[in-house]
Motif scaffolding. Structure first.
Motif, PDB file in Angstrom:
ATOM      1  N   UNK A 151       0.829  -1.201   0.000  1.00  0.00           N
ATOM      2  CA  UNK A 151       0.000   0.000   0.000  1.00  0.00           C
ATOM      3  C   UNK A 151       0.863   1.250   0.000  1.00  0.00           C
ATOM      4  N   UNK A 152       1.971   1.232   0.779  1.00  0.00           N
ATOM      5  CA  UNK A 152       2.843   2.406   0.834  1.00  0.00           C
ATOM      6  C   UNK A 152       3.496   2.652  -0.508  1.00  0.00           C
ATOM      7  N   UNK A 153       3.900   1.581  -1.189  1.00  0.00           N
ATOM      8  CA  UNK A 153       4.533   1.757  -2.483  1.00  0.00           C
ATOM      9  C   UNK A 153       3.534   2.238  -3.517  1.00  0.00           C
ATOM     10  N   UNK A 154       2.290   1.766  -3.416  1.00  0.00           N
ATOM     11  CA  UNK A 154       1.268   2.195  -4.366  1.00  0.00           C
ATOM     12  C   UNK A 154       0.917   3.654  -4.185  1.00  0.00           C
ATOM     13  N   UNK A 155       1.043   4.150  -2.945  1.00  0.00           N
ATOM     14  CA  UNK A 155       0.683   5.538  -2.668  1.00  0.00           C
ATOM     15  C   UNK A 155       1.711   6.517  -3.198  1.00  0.00           C
ATOM     16  N   UNK A 156       2.978   6.042  -3.392  1.00  0.00           N
ATOM     17  CA  UNK A 156       4.019   6.958  -3.869  1.00  0.00           C
ATOM     18  C   UNK A 156       4.868   6.268  -4.924  1.00  0.00           C
ATOM     19  N   UNK A 157       4.301   5.979  -6.086  1.00  0.00           N
ATOM     20  CA  UNK A 157       5.030   5.233  -7.101  1.00  0.00           C
ATOM     21  C   UNK A 157       6.122   6.037  -7.778  1.00  0.00           C
ATOM     22  N   UNK A 177      10.197  -1.588  -7.076  1.00  0.00           N
ATOM     23  CA  UNK A 177      10.497  -0.431  -6.235  1.00  0.00           C
ATOM     24  C   UNK A 177      11.999  -0.304  -5.994  1.00  0.00           C
ATOM     25  N   UNK A 178      12.679  -1.447  -5.819  1.00  0.00           N
ATOM     26  CA  UNK A 178      14.103  -1.419  -5.531  1.00  0.00           C
ATOM     27  C   UNK A 178      14.970  -1.414  -6.783  1.00  0.00           C
TER      28      UNK A 178
END
Length: 252
Positions: free
Chosen positions: A14-20, A149-150
């Motif tokens: 969810x955190x990654x989806x919020x700040x892609x 993400x990484x």
């Protein structure tokens, strides 16, 4: 434990989806505290905390090897077979952790098996990119999101090794001082490791002069540490034997 891992994994996604489109590439950054741990006689477990000061979740695998020393001082590392609990001398529970960004998790290092003699272990905390066969309780979509993400800025994830000394149940301390022509040496004639702490070389004539930087030495059983004899210098240190600590001055 699987419920906790799943919840953390969902929060991570969810955190990654919020700040892609974050300006700075996400990366975990783990810390494991002290590089040496000691299982004193009668102590069957050590709690090791893993902190993540990075801005991405860390998936950490715990790997344990037993370090076996030969008479000539050489050593080899043998991976611990955790599948056979009766043979494993040290096991981690859990052996896989999900450490959220700016958070921490803990694992217990459990001492099992024979403790008639001292044993040594290398415990590595290795951040990994989750694979399909890993037991991190992630879906394929969550794994893919994490790797994407990484991938922008991280190719190598840095791990840390911790050295664990498991003292025997019947610990016997016996540090002997021996003087030769050119050296004063401390020999560990006991059956368990002794810590030489705050070791420094100082001026013999000027007590106000600054001493050398301190160092720490783990003196294993049947090992000897030699200090050069000199009219100009003395060596100051503390010998730590279990809960006992005493100041020692080695003079010419």
């Amino acid at each position: 434990m699987k419920r906790l891992m799943t919840a953390l994994a969902v929060a991570m996604t969810m955190a990654m989806s919020a700040s892609p489109h974050s300006a700075q590439a996400a990366a975990p950054n783990i810390h494991v505290g002290a590089m040496y741990e000691y299982a004193e006689p009668g102590k069957g477990a050590l709690l090791k905390r893993v902190r993540n000061t990075g801005n991405a979740t860390a998936f950490v695998r715990v790997q344990i090897s037993e370090v076996r020393y030969a008479a000539d001082g050489s050593h080899q590392e043998i991976p611990v077979d955790t599948a056979d609990g009766s043979q494993a001398g040290l096991v981690a529970s859990p052996s896989r952790m999900i450490v959220p960004a700016q958070g921490q998790q803990a694992t217990r290092l459990l001492v099992q098996g024979d403790r008639s003699s001292e044993r040594y272990y290398r415990v590595r905390f290795v951040p990994v990119l989750p694979q399909s066969e890993d037991e991190f309780a992630l879906t394929d979509a969550q794994r893919d999101d994490y790797r994407k993400e990484l991938s922008a800025g991280v190719n190598v994830l840095t791990g840390y090794g911790v050295f664990v000394i498991v003292h025997p149940d019947q610990a016997r301390y016996d540090v002997q001082t021996e003087t030769t022509g050119e050296h004063v040496q401390l020999r560990n004639a006991g059956n368990t490791t002794v810590l030489l702490d705050d070791v420094r070389q100082c001026s013999a004539a000027d007590k106000t002069a600054k001493c050398s930087p301190t160092r720490k030495i783990h003196l294993l059983p049947e090992r000897t540490e030699r200090f050069p004899r000199s009219a100009e210098h003395v060596h100051r240190l503390q010998i730590v034997e279990g809960d006992s600590r005493k100041d020692v001055l080695l003079s010419p």
